[in-house]
Design a protein around this motif. Structure first.
Motif, mmCIF file in Angstrom:
data_model
loop_
_atom_site.group_PDB
_atom_site.id
_atom_site.type_symbol
_atom_site.label_atom_id
_atom_site.label_comp_id
_atom_site.label_asym_id
_atom_site.label_seq_id
_atom_site.Cartn_x
_atom_site.Cartn_y
_atom_site.Cartn_z
ATOM 1 N N GLU A 83 17.430 51.367 27.586
ATOM 2 C CA GLU A 83 17.728 51.723 28.979
ATOM 3 C C GLU A 83 19.226 52.021 29.128
ATOM 4 O OE1 GLU A 83 15.964 49.239 27.870
ATOM 5 O OE2 GLU A 83 13.962 49.628 28.652
ATOM 6 N N THR A 84 20.053 51.173 28.511
ATOM 7 C CA THR A 84 21.503 51.391 28.577
ATOM 8 C C THR A 84 21.858 52.699 27.886
ATOM 9 O OG1 THR A 84 21.734 48.999 28.410
ATOM 10 C CG2 THR A 84 23.747 50.283 28.150
ATOM 11 N N GLU A 88 23.790 55.910 29.420
ATOM 12 C CA GLU A 88 25.048 56.393 28.813
ATOM 13 C C GLU A 88 24.940 57.877 28.448
ATOM 14 O OE1 GLU A 88 25.755 53.412 25.873
ATOM 15 O OE2 GLU A 88 26.722 52.083 27.349
ATOM 16 N N THR B 84 24.799 51.498 35.301
ATOM 17 C CA THR B 84 25.236 51.207 33.932
ATOM 18 C C THR B 84 25.949 49.851 33.884
ATOM 19 O OG1 THR B 84 25.572 53.575 33.703
ATOM 20 C CG2 THR B 84 26.451 52.202 31.944
ATOM 21 N N LEU B 87 23.469 46.988 33.920
ATOM 22 C CA LEU B 87 22.817 46.804 32.608
ATOM 23 C C LEU B 87 23.777 46.171 31.607
ATOM 24 C CD1 LEU B 87 20.678 50.038 32.170
ATOM 25 C CD2 LEU B 87 19.846 47.712 32.354
ATOM 26 N N GLU B 88 25.041 46.613 31.642
ATOM 27 C CA GLU B 88 26.002 46.053 30.687
ATOM 28 C C GLU B 88 26.253 44.571 30.957
ATOM 29 O OE1 GLU B 88 29.140 48.906 30.951
ATOM 30 O OE2 GLU B 88 28.190 50.228 29.459
ATOM 31 N N ARG B 91 23.350 42.598 29.681
ATOM 32 C CA ARG B 91 23.382 42.447 28.221
ATOM 33 C C ARG B 91 24.374 41.369 27.800
ATOM 34 N NH1 ARG B 91 21.671 47.041 25.094
ATOM 35 N NH2 ARG B 91 23.701 47.227 24.121
#
Lengths: 121, 121
Positions: A83-84, A88, B84, B87-88, B91
């Protein structure tokens, strides 16, 4: 394989499309929690929270284990890598697209200038 | 503000939860296209494609402009930065959580060893 990946992306983006479900993931990143804990924290009914947890479980983002009457939720094995990567890649495409449009605009401006000069001559 | 951000994340993740809509975004990153172009490329009816474009437009990922009978679609101004970042951050939380669990497992193994030694002594 591609279809499997697409279905996985569909499921995880759908799972992420709800503020409560994103909150549950952030909460489980701190420690495991029962459905009751989660329902209390997010001010929801047990039934409502169970539905959210089901969506997260189906997408592989959460795993649950029932011992006696208590269902404990924990983060699943998925780190949202694909997904990331998709996001990106989209940002790179987006940048390239708008850089290209900038160039077109610059080119139009340059031509406009040359034409203007020609008209004045 | 937080609620506005959450609603925006809800909308964009929902928009991304469909392989055709992700495909449309990738396609529009190359060049603008009409609904007819997009419907042909993805083998869909105009009505079906229009629904997907509506979802993308409502989430701000696509803008459309109608000139005569043709509606042209182009990439919207949103670069999916907040998505983004979410999501980062997830993670990083995920890594921290599993590092912590690894430490707990290591600690249990170490204790097990010590206890085992004690039992043998």
């Amino acid at each position: 394989m591609v279809q499997y990946m697409q279905a996985r992306l569909d499921a995880s983006f759908a799972a992420l499309s709800d503020a409560t479900r994103r909150g549950v993931l952030e909460r489980l990143a701190r420690s495991n929690a029962s459905i009751t804990d989660l329902a209390e924290k997010f001010g929801m009914t047990l039934t409502g929270m169970k539905k959210h947890v089901d969506v997260l479980e189906q997408s592989g983002l959460v795993t649950t284990e029932k011992v006696g009457r208590v269902r404990t939720c924990k983060l699943g094995p998925r780190r949202l890598g694909a997904e990331t990567e998709w996001l990106e890649r989209y940002r790179r495409l987006w940048d390239a697209r708008f850089d290209e449009l900038d160039k077109v605009v610059e080119e139009l401006k340059r031509k406009e200038k040359v034409d203007g000069r020609k008209r004045r001559e």
